[in-house]
Design a protein around this motif. Sequence first.
Motif, PDB file in Angstrom:
ATOM      1  N   ALA A 138       0.827  -1.207   0.000  1.00 20.39           N
ATOM      2  CA  ALA A 138       0.000   0.000   0.000  1.00 20.39           C
ATOM      3  C   ALA A 138       0.864   1.260   0.000  1.00 20.39           C
ATOM      4  O   ALA A 138       0.528   2.250  -0.660  1.00 20.39           O
ATOM      5  N   GLU A 139       1.983   1.241   0.705  1.00 21.54           N
ATOM      6  CA  GLU A 139       2.870   2.396   0.703  1.00 21.54           C
ATOM      7  C   GLU A 139       3.538   2.585  -0.662  1.00 21.54           C
ATOM      8  O   GLU A 139       3.699   3.708  -1.130  1.00 21.54           O
ATOM      9  N   SER A 140       3.902   1.489  -1.320  1.00 24.11           N
ATOM     10  CA  SER A 140       4.455   1.585  -2.671  1.00 24.11           C
ATOM     11  C   SER A 140       3.405   2.121  -3.637  1.00 24.11           C
ATOM     12  O   SER A 140       3.703   2.956  -4.497  1.00 24.11           O
ATOM     13  N   LEU A 141       2.166   1.635  -3.505  1.00 22.79           N
ATOM     14  CA  LEU A 141       1.074   2.119  -4.340  1.00 22.79           C
ATOM     15  C   LEU A 141       0.819   3.603  -4.090  1.00 22.79           C
ATOM     16  O   LEU A 141       0.544   4.361  -5.020  1.00 22.79           O
ATOM     17  N   ALA A 142       0.916   4.034  -2.850  1.00 19.56           N
ATOM     18  CA  ALA A 142       0.720   5.449  -2.512  1.00 19.56           C
ATOM     19  C   ALA A 142       1.761   6.320  -3.209  1.00 19.56           C
ATOM     20  O   ALA A 142       1.434   7.372  -3.760  1.00 19.56           O
ATOM     21  N   ALA A 143       3.006   5.892  -3.209  1.00 15.74           N
ATOM     22  CA  ALA A 143       4.060   6.654  -3.877  1.00 15.74           C
ATOM     23  C   ALA A 143       3.816   6.705  -5.377  1.00 15.74           C
ATOM     24  O   ALA A 143       3.975   7.763  -6.010  1.00 15.74           O
ATOM     25  N   ALA A 144       3.416   5.583  -5.968  1.00 21.59           N
ATOM     26  CA  ALA A 144       3.131   5.549  -7.404  1.00 21.59           C
ATOM     27  C   ALA A 144       1.945   6.450  -7.740  1.00 21.59           C
ATOM     28  O   ALA A 144       1.962   7.173  -8.750  1.00 21.59           O
ATOM     29  N   CYS A 145       0.925   6.434  -6.903  1.00 16.37           N
ATOM     30  CA  CYS A 145      -0.253   7.279  -7.113  1.00 16.37           C
ATOM     31  C   CYS A 145       0.128   8.753  -7.097  1.00 16.37           C
ATOM     32  O   CYS A 145      -0.317   9.527  -7.938  1.00 16.37           O
ATOM     33  N   ALA A 146       0.966   9.138  -6.153  1.00 15.59           N
ATOM     34  CA  ALA A 146       1.403  10.538  -6.070  1.00 15.59           C
ATOM     35  C   ALA A 146       2.173  10.931  -7.329  1.00 15.59           C
ATOM     36  O   ALA A 146       1.979  12.022  -7.875  1.00 15.59           O
ATOM     37  N   ALA A 147       3.030  10.040  -7.807  1.00 12.82           N
ATOM     38  CA  ALA A 147       3.798  10.329  -9.015  1.00 12.82           C
ATOM     39  C   ALA A 147       2.875  10.479 -10.224  1.00 12.82           C
ATOM     40  O   ALA A 147       3.038  11.411 -11.033  1.00 12.82           O
ATOM     41  N   LEU A 148       1.892   9.601 -10.351  1.00 15.11           N
ATOM     42  CA  LEU A 148       0.934   9.697 -11.457  1.00 15.11           C
ATOM     43  C   LEU A 148       0.113  10.978 -11.377  1.00 15.11           C
ATOM     44  O   LEU A 148      -0.162  11.622 -12.389  1.00 15.11           O
ATOM     45  N   THR A 149      -0.286  11.331 -10.182  1.00 14.29           N
ATOM     46  CA  THR A 149      -1.088  12.535  -9.989  1.00 14.29           C
ATOM     47  C   THR A 149      -0.321  13.783 -10.398  1.00 14.29           C
ATOM     48  O   THR A 149      -0.839  14.648 -11.108  1.00 14.29           O
ATOM     49  N   VAL A 150       0.926  13.880  -9.975  1.00 12.45           N
ATOM     50  CA  VAL A 150       1.756  15.034 -10.326  1.00 12.45           C
ATOM     51  C   VAL A 150       1.993  15.082 -11.833  1.00 12.45           C
ATOM     52  O   VAL A 150       1.892  16.141 -12.462  1.00 12.45           O
ATOM     53  N   THR A 151       2.290  13.937 -12.426  1.00  9.72           N
ATOM     54  CA  THR A 151       2.530  13.882 -13.868  1.00  9.72           C
ATOM     55  C   THR A 151       1.281  14.264 -14.651  1.00  9.72           C
ATOM     56  O   THR A 151       1.355  15.018 -15.625  1.00  9.72           O
ATOM     57  N   SER A 152       0.129  13.772 -14.235  1.00 12.32           N
ATOM     58  CA  SER A 152      -1.104  14.108 -14.948  1.00 12.32           C
ATOM     59  C   SER A 152      -1.433  15.588 -14.803  1.00 12.32           C
ATOM     60  O   SER A 152      -1.887  16.223 -15.760  1.00 12.32           O
ATOM     61  N   GLN A 153      -1.196  16.159 -13.618  1.00 14.82           N
ATOM     62  CA  GLN A 153      -1.460  17.589 -13.433  1.00 14.82           C
ATOM     63  C   GLN A 153      -0.540  18.423 -14.313  1.00 14.82           C
ATOM     64  O   GLN A 153      -0.973  19.400 -14.913  1.00 14.82           O
ATOM     65  N   SER A 154       0.713  18.025 -14.430  1.00 13.92           N
ATOM     66  CA  SER A 154       1.656  18.738 -15.300  1.00 13.92           C
ATOM     67  C   SER A 154       1.205  18.660 -16.754  1.00 13.92           C
ATOM     68  O   SER A 154       1.256  19.655 -17.485  1.00 13.92           O
TER      69      SER A 154
END
Length: 149
Positions: free
Chosen positions: A57-73
């Motif tokens: 779940a912690e690995s998934l959380a980090a991946a989710c944050a990375a995807l979110t930032v990339t999509s916002q950019s």
Amino acid sequence: MAGTISRLPDVGWMLRPLTGIPGVRHAVVVSEDGLRMGHDSAEGLTGEVSRLGVDEAESLAAACAALTVTSQSTVSLLFGDEAGVRQLMIESDSGFVLFTSAGQGASLGVATDTEADVGLVAQQMQLLVAKIGAHLSSQPRESMGRPAS
């Protein structure tokens, strides 16, 4: 100066309505900086990841944050800085992963199998966020105590 780490509340119990939907495997709530706020898995799962442990779940959380930032950019480049991202969907050979904003500074991610009704899952995600979004929001964390000198 030493910093302190504050504890986030575990909101995994709030995800049980989602993990009860047929085809939903896992759900996770993460802060915008990639910290796990809570997670849950459906009962009786089989396969490679039959239950999300804290590490997964912690690995998934980090991946989710990375995807979110990339999509916002990406959205900012295409539509301007004021455009926001409402939802992300990843389709794989094994199923879908949906991410949506879950309040200020938080995201909700749900993994399904290939047979899930993705429209129903997305709708239920939005209903859950509307119902308990204040609990899913990640406010700036406060110190748990005075830093050591």
